[in-house]
Design an enzyme around this catalytic site. Structure first.
Site, PDB file in Angstrom:
ATOM      1  N   LYS A   1     -15.206  -2.110  -0.819  1.00  0.00           N
ATOM      2  CA  LYS A   1     -13.870  -2.095  -1.413  1.00  0.00           C
ATOM      3  C   LYS A   1     -13.086  -0.898  -0.900  1.00  0.00           C
ATOM      4  O   LYS A   1     -13.637   0.185  -0.700  1.00  0.00           O
ATOM      5  CB  LYS A   1     -13.958  -2.052  -2.947  1.00  0.00           C
ATOM      6  N   ASP A   2     -11.773  -1.112  -0.715  1.00  0.00           N
ATOM      7  CA  ASP A   2     -10.901  -0.080  -0.171  1.00  0.00           C
ATOM      8  C   ASP A   2     -10.841   1.149  -1.067  1.00  0.00           C
ATOM      9  O   ASP A   2     -11.024   1.065  -2.286  1.00  0.00           O
ATOM     10  CB  ASP A   2      -9.472  -0.612  -0.008  1.00  0.00           C
ATOM     11  N   ALA A   3     -10.510   2.288  -0.447  1.00  0.00           N
ATOM     12  CA  ALA A   3     -10.280   3.508  -1.211  1.00  0.00           C
ATOM     13  C   ALA A   3      -8.868   3.536  -1.773  1.00  0.00           C
ATOM     14  O   ALA A   3      -8.658   3.905  -2.941  1.00  0.00           O
ATOM     15  CB  ALA A   3     -10.537   4.739  -0.340  1.00  0.00           C
TER      16      ALA A   3
ATOM     17  N   ARG B   1       0.815  -1.224   0.000  1.00  0.00           N
ATOM     18  CA  ARG B   1       0.000   0.000   0.000  1.00  0.00           C
ATOM     19  C   ARG B   1       0.850   1.276   0.000  1.00  0.00           C
ATOM     20  O   ARG B   1       0.433   2.302   0.528  1.00  0.00           O
ATOM     21  CB  ARG B   1      -0.959   0.030   1.197  1.00  0.00           C
TER      22      ARG B   1
ATOM     23  N   LYS C   1     -12.560   2.072  -9.662  1.00  0.00           N
ATOM     24  CA  LYS C   1     -12.382   3.313  -8.905  1.00  0.00           C
ATOM     25  C   LYS C   1     -11.001   3.359  -8.264  1.00  0.00           C
ATOM     26  O   LYS C   1     -10.363   2.328  -8.033  1.00  0.00           O
ATOM     27  CB  LYS C   1     -13.475   3.472  -7.844  1.00  0.00           C
TER      28      LYS C   1
END
Length: 407
Positions: A76-78, A18, A47
């Site tokens: 879902k993660d940003a 990340r 996205k």
């Protein structure tokens, strides 16, 4: 709580994930395909830098539809590139395909008969780049991957389930016990310099010393929920009334975190026997999700070894079936650590959750590993598929074995 590794005898490769959103890719695998007819428009979105709720809100405003008319199968993660399917009522395929929203693409749109619901999902496919690592480390990974495929990945809930302060489960426990004062102390007090910025730290300290008006002045505007709860507490002087200012969706999130913490503790206790059933276990059938009670462990163990079935742990609730024998003793010990009893989930007037059983392990599928170098430096890419509800960070935790025991 430190969660033990299943593969603790095999060194990890270290590194970090990340570092940038492009290093973490996830795509939903749908449970079914849209048929081409019906009142809902299904669409796949890609996205970046948006949560699922933020994406839904922007799509709803752009199409002039209510947010509640947009369905989704999973969160879902940003901070990732994510692809997921939404269903939208009250629009057309053409209008959806014409959408132009920053950091969001519409990949396709097609009609279907029903709204997409949470859980209408077969699984997720991940591709994750590990940075600050020697790319040749991939040669050491295969025995670890083979072990996770053979015995199963611990089905822990990931750390993101417990919130930025890591105390969502404690808030859930206070709600279930009806401890309104304890809930407020956790929500509005309990200052923690390692996670609270200076302004929030000041507000929490003011609440702890009983200066509620000062706490309200100090809480930043972004803390809308905390400000609302504190304002209700100041106005009424009653902890119960203040807790009532927390919307039900958030209260359910806290209780869900409590369920997750209890489940993780059970997995940790059974980490060395995830691939073995015991008499009294509630076993999970991987082909259809049904559960049954194990009466003869010797008769059922071959099915467990073949990954047809797995032992389960509790997502505690008032309708959840408890195991018997040693599995029950393990779950009761974990509940006692958290100050809980099954009866706490049946008290009238408190938030009610039905509960369920969850397999203690899942099998990663289609695992691929590769080392490389790009414009940002060396990396190891790990790609794999997990069933819906399982966490990629748990898989990466086993592979990397970060020094602090989590990601």
């Amino acid at each position: 709580m430190h969660l033990p590794y299943l593969t603790r005898d095999i060194p990890g490769i270290g590194g970090v994930i990340r570092q940038r959103p492009e290093d973490f890719f996830v795509q939903e695998l749908p449970l079914y395909e849209p048929c081409g007819e019906g009142q809902h428009v299904y669409c796949e979105i890609e996205k970046l830098g948006l949560t699922t709720f933020q994406a839904i809100d922007q799509i709803a405003r752009a199409l002039n539809v209510a947010g509640r008319d947009i369905g989704y199968a999973g969160m879902k993660d940003a901070q990732a590139i994510t692809r997921q399917v939404l269903s939208i009522a009250g629009t057309t395929e053409e209008a959806v395909m014409r959408l132009t929203i920053p950091n969001l693409k519409i990949l396709w749109a097609r009609r279907h008969g029903n709204k997409l619901r949470l859980g209408h999902l077969a699984g997720n496919r991940f591709a994750i780049k590990v940075r600050q690592v020697d790319p040749t480390a991939v040669v050491r990974l295969q025995p670890l991957i083979d072990l996770l495929i053979a015995r199963g990945m611990p089905n822990y809930f990931g750390e993101q389930r417990f919130g930025r302060r890591g105390d969502n489960h404690l808030l859930g426990a206070a709600l279930i016990r009806g401890d309104d004062e304890g809930f407020l102390k956790l929500l509005l007090g309990s200052p923690n310099p390692s996670v609270d910025d200076a302004q929030v730290l000041g507000a929490r300290k003011a609440f702890e010393r009983g200066d509620y008006e000062a706490a309200l002045r100090l809480w930043p505007r972004r803390g809308g929920m905390e400000r609302r709860v504190l304002h209700r507490f100041i106005k009424t002087g009653k902890a119960r009334a203040a807790v009532g200012a927390v919307d039900e969706k958030l209260r359910r999130l806290f209780v869900s975190a409590l369920q997750s913490e209890l489940f993780n503790r059970v997995v940790a206790r059974r980490i060395d026997t995830l691939d073995r059933v015991m008499a009294g276990d509630m076993a999970y059938k991987h082909d259809n999700g049904a559960c049954f009670k194990v009466k003869d462990e010797a008769a059922e163990q071959p099915r467990c070894a073949a990954f047809e079935i797995s032992p389960t742990g509790p997502l505690i609730g008032y309708r959840m079936t408890m195991p018997q024998g040693q599995p029950l003793a393990i779950e009761q010990a974990a509940m006692e650590e958290l100050g809980l009893k099954p009866e706490d989930f049946r008290v009238e007037g408190r938030l009610k959750v039905k509960g369920a059983r969850r397999p203690l392990r899942v099998r990663p599928a289609d695992v691929q590993i590769a080392g490389g170098v790009d414009e940002h430096g060396p990396h190891v890419t790990v790609a794999f598929t997990l069933p819906a509800g399982s966490f990629a960070t748990v898989m990466m935790r086993e592979i990397m074995k970060p020094a602090q025991g989590g990601l």
